[in-house]
Design a protein around this motif. Structure first.
Motif, PDB file in Angstrom:
ATOM      1  N   THR A  31       0.863  -1.185   0.000  1.00  0.00           N
ATOM      2  CA  THR A  31       0.000   0.000   0.000  1.00  0.00           C
ATOM      3  C   THR A  31       0.896   1.229   0.000  1.00  0.00           C
ATOM      4  N   LEU A  32       0.701   2.091  -0.977  1.00  0.00           N
ATOM      5  CA  LEU A  32       1.416   3.367  -1.028  1.00  0.00           C
ATOM      6  C   LEU A  32       0.388   4.483  -1.154  1.00  0.00           C
ATOM      7  N   THR A  33       0.706   5.617  -0.574  1.00  0.00           N
ATOM      8  CA  THR A  33      -0.160   6.785  -0.653  1.00  0.00           C
ATOM      9  C   THR A  33       0.673   8.013  -0.980  1.00  0.00           C
ATOM     10  N   THR A  34       0.004   9.014  -1.512  1.00  0.00           N
ATOM     11  CA  THR A  34       0.638  10.313  -1.704  1.00  0.00           C
ATOM     12  C   THR A  34      -0.419  11.395  -1.539  1.00  0.00           C
ATOM     13  N   LYS A  35       0.019  12.539  -1.054  1.00  0.00           N
ATOM     14  CA  LYS A  35      -0.862  13.691  -0.874  1.00  0.00           C
ATOM     15  C   LYS A  35      -0.598  14.681  -2.001  1.00  0.00           C
ATOM     16  N   LEU A  36      -1.683  15.077  -2.669  1.00  0.00           N
ATOM     17  CA  LEU A  36      -1.568  15.989  -3.805  1.00  0.00           C
ATOM     18  C   LEU A  36      -2.248  17.312  -3.507  1.00  0.00           C
ATOM     19  N   ALA A  37      -1.737  18.382  -4.120  1.00  0.00           N
ATOM     20  CA  ALA A  37      -2.279  19.722  -3.887  1.00  0.00           C
ATOM     21  C   ALA A  37      -3.582  19.964  -4.633  1.00  0.00           C
ATOM     22  N   ALA A  38      -3.951  19.100  -5.562  1.00  0.00           N
ATOM     23  CA  ALA A  38      -5.156  19.294  -6.383  1.00  0.00           C
ATOM     24  C   ALA A  38      -6.401  18.743  -5.697  1.00  0.00           C
TER      25      ALA A  38
END
Length: 181
Positions: A31-38
């Motif tokens: 499981t990988l996650t990322t936080k995006l500004a959009a």
């Protein structure tokens, strides 16, 4: 009667360690996650079409049928339009929840060293704005028997899937920018 039960118990006790050593591979998970500004809707507009994976840098072409309907199929060409392929089928889709699930139906383990692979991609809103993208998968290593070669063992499968997910998430960060912690 007691002797027969005793013998059966003794035989089972002798077999248990052998059976424990003879098990096959275990299901691995990444499981990988990322936080995006959009905003989530903007991110979903890019990743939410099962038939278009052009946002991922390893995918040179995507062909398929069925759109975003259950049992839709796609074939991902890697590196070049005539490169190695991965065939997949969609088994869950929710535009409302900005989430879909798919599984690989055909891949050469030399391309991706996994078997029985399924994956889920989800976009959710972050408190204060932005989006969280979660990509998770479950799979078995590329070699289903005991004593796999190094390039088809659990570690190789985990590293390969992690690499695929990370490259895709990094491309989304490049496109949309990272959200603050």
């Amino acid at each position: 009667m007691k002797r027969r039960v005793f013998l059966q118990t003794g035989i089972m006790a002798a077999l248990v360690p052998t059976l424990a050593l003879a098990h096959g591979p275990t299901r691995q998970k990444v499981t990988l996650t990322t936080k995006l500004a959009a905003a989530p809707a903007d991110v979903w507009a890019v990743v939410g079409d099962f038939q278009d994976m052009s946002w991922h840098p390893a995918i040179a072409a995507t062909t398929g049928t069925g759109g975003n309907e259950i049992d839709a199929t796609r074939v991902l060409s890697l590196g070049a339009p005539d490169g190695p392929t991965i065939a997949e089928v969609l088994y869950k889709y929710s535009a409302e929840k900005m989430s879909y699930s798919y599984r690989i139906t055909d891949v050469d383990v030399a391309v991706l060293p996994v078997t029985n692979y399924s994956s889920h991609l989800t976009v959710t809103p972050l408190d204060g704005g932005g989006s969280l993208v979660e990509w998770r998968g479950a799979f078995y290593r590329g070699y289903p028997n005991n004593d796999p070669p190094e390039h088809l063992n659990d570690e190789a499968a985990i590293a390969a899937v992690t690499g695929v997910y990370q490259a895709g998430l990094d491309a989304l960060v490049e496109r949309f920018g990272a959200a603050g912690s």
